[in-house]
Design a protein around this motif. Sequence first.
Motif, mmCIF file in Angstrom:
data_model
loop_
_atom_site.group_PDB
_atom_site.id
_atom_site.type_symbol
_atom_site.label_atom_id
_atom_site.label_comp_id
_atom_site.label_asym_id
_atom_site.label_seq_id
_atom_site.Cartn_x
_atom_site.Cartn_y
_atom_site.Cartn_z
ATOM 1 N N ASP A 74 31.692 56.435 -24.028
ATOM 2 C CA ASP A 74 32.877 56.472 -24.886
ATOM 3 C C ASP A 74 33.500 57.858 -24.873
ATOM 4 O O ASP A 74 34.730 58.009 -24.801
ATOM 5 N N TYR A 75 32.660 58.892 -24.894
ATOM 6 C CA TYR A 75 33.143 60.270 -24.912
ATOM 7 C C TYR A 75 33.878 60.626 -23.621
ATOM 8 O O TYR A 75 35.015 61.133 -23.655
ATOM 9 N N ILE A 76 33.265 60.365 -22.456
ATOM 10 C CA ILE A 76 33.877 60.819 -21.201
ATOM 11 C C ILE A 76 35.124 60.008 -20.851
ATOM 12 O O ILE A 76 36.061 60.535 -20.246
ATOM 13 N N VAL A 77 35.163 58.739 -21.264
ATOM 14 C CA VAL A 77 36.349 57.922 -20.988
ATOM 15 C C VAL A 77 37.479 58.293 -21.942
ATOM 16 O O VAL A 77 38.631 58.456 -21.526
ATOM 17 N N SER A 78 37.170 58.458 -23.224
ATOM 18 C CA SER A 78 38.210 58.789 -24.197
ATOM 19 C C SER A 78 38.808 60.174 -23.954
ATOM 20 O O SER A 78 39.977 60.414 -24.246
ATOM 21 N N LYS A 79 38.003 61.078 -23.376
ATOM 22 C CA LYS A 79 38.494 62.424 -23.066
ATOM 23 C C LYS A 79 39.196 62.489 -21.711
ATOM 24 O O LYS A 79 39.667 63.548 -21.293
ATOM 25 N N GLY A 80 39.281 61.370 -21.006
ATOM 26 C CA GLY A 80 39.949 61.356 -19.707
ATOM 27 C C GLY A 80 39.131 61.951 -18.582
ATOM 28 O O GLY A 80 39.670 62.272 -17.521
ATOM 29 N N LEU A 81 37.818 62.081 -18.800
ATOM 30 C CA LEU A 81 36.947 62.647 -17.770
ATOM 31 C C LEU A 81 36.525 61.603 -16.743
ATOM 32 O O LEU A 81 36.023 61.955 -15.673
ATOM 33 N N LEU A 82 36.688 60.341 -17.069
ATOM 34 C CA LEU A 82 36.339 59.259 -16.160
ATOM 35 C C LEU A 82 37.265 58.085 -16.412
ATOM 36 O O LEU A 82 37.426 57.647 -17.556
ATOM 37 N N ASP A 83 37.892 57.578 -15.355
ATOM 38 C CA ASP A 83 38.796 56.424 -15.455
ATOM 39 C C ASP A 83 38.121 55.234 -14.783
ATOM 40 O O ASP A 83 37.882 55.240 -13.577
ATOM 41 N N LEU A 84 37.812 54.218 -15.574
ATOM 42 C CA LEU A 84 37.108 53.047 -15.044
ATOM 43 C C LEU A 84 38.013 51.835 -14.851
ATOM 44 O O LEU A 84 37.542 50.785 -14.417
ATOM 45 N N LYS A 85 39.286 51.962 -15.129
ATOM 46 C CA LYS A 85 40.186 50.815 -15.017
ATOM 47 C C LYS A 85 40.244 50.315 -13.574
ATOM 48 O O LYS A 85 40.581 51.046 -12.655
ATOM 49 N N GLY A 86 39.890 49.042 -13.402
ATOM 50 C CA GLY A 86 39.918 48.424 -12.084
ATOM 51 C C GLY A 86 38.762 48.798 -11.182
ATOM 52 O O GLY A 86 38.686 48.327 -10.047
ATOM 53 N N LYS A 87 37.833 49.624 -11.673
ATOM 54 C CA LYS A 87 36.702 50.059 -10.849
ATOM 55 C C LYS A 87 35.589 49.005 -10.863
ATOM 56 O O LYS A 87 35.412 48.274 -11.824
ATOM 57 N N ARG A 88 34.858 48.967 -9.757
ATOM 58 C CA ARG A 88 33.709 48.065 -9.643
ATOM 59 C C ARG A 88 32.455 48.847 -10.017
ATOM 60 O O ARG A 88 32.159 49.879 -9.411
ATOM 61 N N VAL A 89 31.733 48.338 -11.020
ATOM 62 C CA VAL A 89 30.580 49.052 -11.563
ATOM 63 C C VAL A 89 29.364 48.128 -11.600
ATOM 64 O O VAL A 89 29.473 46.955 -11.945
ATOM 65 N N ILE A 90 28.214 48.671 -11.251
ATOM 66 C CA ILE A 90 26.957 47.937 -11.334
ATOM 67 C C ILE A 90 26.098 48.570 -12.422
ATOM 68 O O ILE A 90 25.987 49.800 -12.495
ATOM 69 N N GLU A 91 25.519 47.726 -13.279
ATOM 70 C CA GLU A 91 24.454 48.195 -14.168
ATOM 71 C C GLU A 91 23.246 47.297 -13.944
ATOM 72 O O GLU A 91 23.335 46.076 -14.076
ATOM 73 N N LEU A 92 22.114 47.888 -13.635
ATOM 74 C CA LEU A 92 20.875 47.146 -13.451
ATOM 75 C C LEU A 92 19.930 47.455 -14.603
ATOM 76 O O LEU A 92 19.997 48.520 -15.209
ATOM 77 N N ALA A 93 19.029 46.494 -14.893
ATOM 78 C CA ALA A 93 18.144 46.604 -16.061
ATOM 79 C C ALA A 93 18.996 46.801 -17.311
ATOM 80 O O ALA A 93 18.826 47.748 -18.077
ATOM 81 N N SER A 94 19.929 45.887 -17.515
ATOM 82 C CA SER A 94 20.984 46.044 -18.519
ATOM 83 C C SER A 94 20.552 45.750 -19.951
ATOM 84 O O SER A 94 21.335 45.956 -20.885
ATOM 85 N N GLY A 95 19.342 45.225 -20.124
ATOM 86 C CA GLY A 95 18.871 44.947 -21.480
ATOM 87 C C GLY A 95 19.729 43.907 -22.169
ATOM 88 O O GLY A 95 20.010 42.832 -21.625
ATOM 89 N N PHE A 96 20.168 44.225 -23.394
ATOM 90 C CA PHE A 96 20.996 43.293 -24.158
ATOM 91 C C PHE A 96 22.480 43.420 -23.835
ATOM 92 O O PHE A 96 23.294 42.669 -24.368
ATOM 93 N N GLY A 97 22.846 44.398 -22.991
ATOM 94 C CA GLY A 97 24.223 44.476 -22.510
ATOM 95 C C GLY A 97 25.135 45.452 -23.212
ATOM 96 O O GLY A 97 26.343 45.440 -22.989
ATOM 97 N N ALA A 98 24.594 46.328 -24.051
ATOM 98 C CA ALA A 98 25.450 47.273 -24.786
ATOM 99 C C ALA A 98 26.294 48.127 -23.848
ATOM 100 O O ALA A 98 27.493 48.318 -24.072
ATOM 101 N N LEU A 99 25.674 48.644 -22.795
ATOM 102 C CA LEU A 99 26.397 49.507 -21.861
ATOM 103 C C LEU A 99 27.313 48.693 -20.958
ATOM 104 O O LEU A 99 28.461 49.089 -20.705
ATOM 105 N N SER A 100 26.851 47.545 -20.469
ATOM 106 C CA SER A 100 27.672 46.713 -19.582
ATOM 107 C C SER A 100 28.952 46.254 -20.265
ATOM 108 O O SER A 100 30.040 46.310 -19.681
ATOM 109 N N VAL A 101 28.826 45.798 -21.506
ATOM 110 C CA VAL A 101 30.019 45.359 -22.238
ATOM 111 C C VAL A 101 30.952 46.539 -22.461
ATOM 112 O O VAL A 101 32.171 46.427 -22.294
#
Length: 212
Positions: A74-101
């Motif tokens: 939330d910090y790096i995206v809200s500060k404009g340090l990382l733009d994930l719009k339209g990007k393809r991302v993999i999360e493995l061992a995602s648990g309950f999905g907090a980070l994936s969502v």
Amino acid sequence: FFLAERQEIKPQFLTLSSEILMGAQATPDKMSKKKAEIDRTFTILNHEYCIMEIGNTGFDNTFLAGIATQQYLDYIVSKGLLDLKGKRVIELASGFGALSVGLAMCGAHVISGEIPPCVPNLQQSADINKERISSAGGSMKVIEYSWGDPVEICELPCDYVFMSDIVYMSELYDLQVSSYKAICEENIKKCGKAPPFYIGHESRTFEEIEFF
């Protein structure tokens, strides 16, 4: 928090700010418990979402490092340090999905993997947040994945790999490394470069530090 970029031989060790860590520690206060089910609320880019944590997989809550990594996202995206719009991302061992969502609500197209017993819980998190994710322009696909499995199911290439609190069972280290290597090799084959890995981790033993 450990940040390993592809151009570095060794991981870069980052310390989360006290503000982020306090936010991570405060999150459990938002939980409302109903027997074995926990409704935990997270915030990403000022939008809330819920994760249903069901204690039937051997893990009954999102690990602290997972909460902190979500806060860091939330910090790096809200500060404009990382733009994930339209990007393809993999999360493995995602648990309950907090980070994936959270990633999907940043506009990313997320492949979220877990071992078979945990997939129903992860799928539930994707389903209850489907409209929120769609409104943000993202998507989330849940797959069955165990360390060492063929990576073709991950639908490579990807732009980023995110993971949190995955290094705590030394008997899985070799399988984990084989998965990381396969992801990098397949990505290079398909788009000419390996993806950056963002790995959040709560250090417990010297063995875990040795892993990185």
